[in-house]
Structures are given as structure tokens and as C-alpha cells.
Design a protein around this motif. Structure first.
Motif, PDB file in Angstrom:
ATOM      1  N   ASP A 134       0.799  -1.225   0.000  1.00  0.00           N
ATOM      2  CA  ASP A 134       0.000   0.000   0.000  1.00  0.00           C
ATOM      3  C   ASP A 134       0.831   1.275   0.000  1.00  0.00           C
ATOM      4  OD1 ASP A 134      -2.695  -1.171   0.034  1.00  0.00           O
ATOM      5  OD2 ASP A 134      -2.035  -2.016   1.947  1.00  0.00           O
ATOM      6  N   THR A 169      -6.072   4.989   6.110  1.00  0.00           N
ATOM      7  CA  THR A 169      -6.134   4.737   4.670  1.00  0.00           C
ATOM      8  C   THR A 169      -6.651   3.336   4.395  1.00  0.00           C
ATOM      9  OG1 THR A 169      -4.284   6.256   4.282  1.00  0.00           O
ATOM     10  CG2 THR A 169      -4.759   4.640   2.547  1.00  0.00           C
ATOM     11  N   ILE A 170      -6.215   2.390   5.204  1.00  0.00           N
ATOM     12  CA  ILE A 170      -6.623   0.993   5.051  1.00  0.00           C
ATOM     13  C   ILE A 170      -6.475   0.276   6.379  1.00  0.00           C
ATOM     14  CG2 ILE A 170      -4.313   0.236   4.329  1.00  0.00           C
ATOM     15  CD1 ILE A 170      -5.765  -1.701   2.356  1.00  0.00           C
ATOM     16  N   TYR A 172      -5.977  -3.578   8.094  1.00  0.00           N
ATOM     17  CA  TYR A 172      -5.656  -4.994   7.871  1.00  0.00           C
ATOM     18  C   TYR A 172      -6.249  -5.818   9.007  1.00  0.00           C
ATOM     19  CZ  TYR A 172      -1.953  -2.643   5.188  1.00  0.00           C
ATOM     20  OH  TYR A 172      -1.253  -1.813   4.342  1.00  0.00           O
ATOM     21  N   LYS A 206     -12.767   2.731   6.307  1.00  0.00           N
ATOM     22  CA  LYS A 206     -13.224   3.021   4.950  1.00  0.00           C
ATOM     23  C   LYS A 206     -12.905   1.843   4.021  1.00  0.00           C
ATOM     24  CE  LYS A 206     -10.799   6.826   4.465  1.00  0.00           C
ATOM     25  NZ  LYS A 206     -10.241   7.415   5.685  1.00  0.00           N
ATOM     26  N   ARG A 207     -11.774   1.196   4.295  1.00  0.00           N
ATOM     27  CA  ARG A 207     -11.359   0.050   3.479  1.00  0.00           C
ATOM     28  C   ARG A 207     -10.756  -1.001   4.399  1.00  0.00           C
ATOM     29  NH1 ARG A 207      -6.503  -0.277  -0.946  1.00  0.00           N
ATOM     30  NH2 ARG A 207      -6.882  -2.439  -1.602  1.00  0.00           N
ATOM     31  N   THR A 209      -9.180  -5.017   4.570  1.00  0.00           N
ATOM     32  CA  THR A 209      -8.698  -6.219   3.891  1.00  0.00           C
ATOM     33  C   THR A 209      -8.392  -7.295   4.924  1.00  0.00           C
ATOM     34  OG1 THR A 209      -6.457  -5.281   3.898  1.00  0.00           O
ATOM     35  CG2 THR A 209      -7.734  -5.049   1.874  1.00  0.00           C
ATOM     36  N   ASP A 220     -10.552  -8.289  -0.124  1.00  0.00           N
ATOM     37  CA  ASP A 220     -10.734  -6.859   0.103  1.00  0.00           C
ATOM     38  C   ASP A 220     -12.232  -6.583   0.166  1.00  0.00           C
ATOM     39  OD1 ASP A 220     -11.000  -4.073  -0.169  1.00  0.00           O
ATOM     40  OD2 ASP A 220      -9.182  -3.914  -1.375  1.00  0.00           O
ATOM     41  N   ASP A 222     -13.778  -3.925   0.127  1.00  0.00           N
ATOM     42  CA  ASP A 222     -14.171  -2.834  -0.746  1.00  0.00           C
ATOM     43  C   ASP A 222     -14.443  -3.312  -2.176  1.00  0.00           C
ATOM     44  OD1 ASP A 222     -14.622  -0.001  -1.091  1.00  0.00           O
ATOM     45  OD2 ASP A 222     -12.780   0.065  -2.261  1.00  0.00           O
ATOM     46  N   LYS A 223     -13.815  -4.429  -2.533  1.00  0.00           N
ATOM     47  CA  LYS A 223     -13.888  -4.889  -3.923  1.00  0.00           C
ATOM     48  C   LYS A 223     -14.628  -6.210  -4.095  1.00  0.00           C
ATOM     49  CE  LYS A 223      -9.395  -2.767  -4.902  1.00  0.00           C
ATOM     50  NZ  LYS A 223      -7.979  -3.009  -5.290  1.00  0.00           N
ATOM     51  N   CYS A 228     -18.007  -9.757   1.383  1.00  0.00           N
ATOM     52  CA  CYS A 228     -18.895  -8.979   2.254  1.00  0.00           C
ATOM     53  C   CYS A 228     -20.084  -9.808   2.710  1.00  0.00           C
ATOM     54  CB  CYS A 228     -19.404  -7.744   1.509  1.00  0.00           C
ATOM     55  SG  CYS A 228     -18.273  -6.355   1.539  1.00  0.00           S
ATOM     56  N   ARG A 243     -20.354  -1.710   4.430  1.00  0.00           N
ATOM     57  CA  ARG A 243     -19.854  -0.928   3.294  1.00  0.00           C
ATOM     58  C   ARG A 243     -20.116   0.562   3.462  1.00  0.00           C
ATOM     59  NH1 ARG A 243     -20.164  -4.004  -2.371  1.00  0.00           N
ATOM     60  NH2 ARG A 243     -17.901  -3.906  -2.206  1.00  0.00           N
TER      61      ARG A 243
END
Length: 286
Positions: A134, A169-170, A172, A206-207, A209, A220, A222-223, A228, A243
Motif C-alpha cells: 500500500d 487509509t486501510i 488490515y 473506509k477500506r 482487507t 478486500d 471494498d472490492k 462482504c 460498506r
């Protein structure tokens, strides 16, 4: 402002909530904790601002700790969600400082002893993913970024934690007892899904993984809508809230149902892990 008695009752009722068995319905949870929400929402609560709270971050390449005094000076960072190992296996704030002192003084046996512990390997794994995958320079890990010697600092950190996860930002989610994909039974049986603190760590970012015990990417959120839905099935939390749908859209009964199967090591943490789910701030009574 409510009385001190109301404040204590609020704590007690919230702790009772966590002692409820898995079979208790959301309605019964709310019935049994009728005093909890009013006390929580009207006690000596100052809503909001953690913008001036000092946050310690770890440099993912050194790994040295640095304090950032306010939100404006804070750089982008990754944040770790995990379940704690035994105290002897984790690396605390003090122990990370001792490690760097040992390295600086060429005390190789002490440095190697600290670096060999599973908690240090976890820190290394988080830092490597943040740096290599990242392209971030900083990370936050609760075990080593909070100086628990300061009760005021600990209280500030716990009250700010939801926001720190949200602003990262992310995030884990490291599942240390999982190896394989989200389709494997060990994923749905992961201890991570049963702990009190990881509820906000699931909802706030927000994101998010997921990584397995070897730091291999599971997925992930988000993707991957399939992931989810799998997490939703495990946690009984609707995909929309996983989400980013605001928690204000969830009623009290719904939020309580999310936590009914979760546990914490300390009884009082059962209450504290809920604070920001209800968007409140209060002093801690450890």
C-alpha cells in the motif's frame, strides 16, 4: 448531566448486556438494559473531538515510534485489527522502546529475544504490507502504539479508536488462526469474529482487507461483494453497514444484536468497546 450513580448504572447495565447468552433476542437485550442507553447518552459525555488527541504511529521501515499531536499533522497510515496473543507474546509500547535501545547499544541477545516473539513478527508483517503493498510510511498497532503507563493517554486512545480506524487509509484484519480463503471453515470460525473490540474495527474503516496467518491476502471488503456477504452471514451485520452506511441508520436493538455473541477479556471492556458504536465519549474506570 446525570448523577455519578447514573454513570455507574450505565456501566453496570452495559456489562450485564455482554453476559447475556447467544440465544437472547435483541428485544430482551434492550429490555434488560433499559437504563443503559439513556445513562450512556446523557452522562458527562463530551461528544466528539479527537482532533487534538495525540496519536502514536510506527514507521513501517524502521520501526520507530513517533507521536503526532493533532489530526492536521497526522500522515496517511495503515491500521491493524487483530486478536491479542498472550501478554508474554505481544510487544508493548515499552518493549518496542527497549528493543530499539538494545539495538542502539548493540545488546544483540536482548534485541533478538524481543524480535523472536510472535507479537514482533505480527508488527513486521503489518509494516511490510503497509510499505510494499500500500506504499504507506506509517501504521498504527494497538499493542505497541499506546503507552498504557498513562491512564489519561489510554482513555484518550480508547475514546478515539473508532475515529482512528475510520480515518486510516486501510485496515488490515489479521486472522492468525486462519490459513486459506474466505470459503474455508477456519475463516468463519476465526476468533476475530467473536471478540468485542473487533466489532468497531470491522465497521469503522473506509477500506478493510483480510489477511491469513502467513500474511497472504484473503480478500478486500471494498472490492469483493462475495466476501462482504460471507462476513455478513458470520456476523449478522447487514452488508450495507459493512460498506459504509452510517451507524445512525441502525436502531439500538440492531446494534445490540451485533454484539450479543462477542466477548472481551476484561468485563469492563465489554462496555468500552461499545462507546463509539453509540457515538459517545466517557472517562474509563479501569
Amino acid at each position: 448531566m446525570c448523577s455519578y450513580r447514573g454513570y455507574i448504572l450505565g456501566h453496570s447495565a452495559s456489562l450485564d448486556l455482554y453476559r447475556c447468552g447467544c440465544a437472547i433476542s435483541s428485544y430482551n437485550i434492550i429490555e434488560s438494559t433499559a437504563d443503559f442507553i439513556p445513562a450512556l447518552c446523557h452522562s458527562q459525555i463530551s461528544r466528539a473531538s479527537s482532533s487534538m488527541v495525540t496519536m502514536g504511529l510506527i514507521n513501517v521501515r524502521t520501526p520507530q515510534l513517533k507521536s503526532f499531536l493533532n489530526e492536521e499533522s497526522r500522515p496517511p497510515y495503515a491500521i491493524l485489527s487483530h486478536t491479542w496473543l498472550s501478554e508474554s507474546d505481544e510487544i508493548t509500547f515499552e518493549e518496542l522502546l527497549r528493543y530499539h535501545d538494545a539495538v542502539a547499544l548493540a545488546q544483540s541477545s536482548l534485541a533478538d529475544s524481543i524480535a523472536s516473539r510472535p507479537g514482533f513478527k505480527k508488527i513486521e508483517g503489518c509494516c511490510k504490507v503497509a510499505a510494499w503493498i500500500d506504499h504507506l510510511d506509517w501504521a498504527w498497532i494497538d499493542t505497541c502504539c499506546i503507552d498504557k503507563r498513562s491512564s489519561a493517554g489510554l482513555s484518550e486512545a480508547i475514546n478515539s479508536m473508532f475515529k482512528w480506524y475510520r480515518d486510516a487509509t486501510i485496515c488490515y484484519a489479521f486472522l492468525q488462526n486462519v490459513k486459506g480463503s474466505a470459503a474455508d471453515v477456519c475463516f468463519s470460525n476465526s476468533r476475530w469474529f467473536t471478540r468485542g473490540w473487533t466489532l468497531q474495527e470491522l465497521i469503522a474503516p473506509k477500506r478493510l482487507t483480510f489477511y491469513d496467518q502467513e500474511w497472504q491476502l484473503i480478500g478486500d471488503m471494498d472490492k469483493d461483494l462475495k466476501l462482504c456477504k460471507a462476513v455478513s452471514d458470520i456476523t449478522s451485520i447487514q452488508v450495507a453497514f459493512l460498506r459504509g452506511t452510517p451507524l445512525t441508520e441502525a436502531c439500538v436493538a440492531k446494534k445490540m444484536s451485533w454484539v450479543s455473541k462477542r466477548r472481551t477479556t476484561r468485563p469492563e471492556d465489554a462496555a468500552y468497546s461499545l462507546l463509539r458504536i453509540f457515538n459517545v465519549n466517557m472517562p474509563l474506570l479501569y
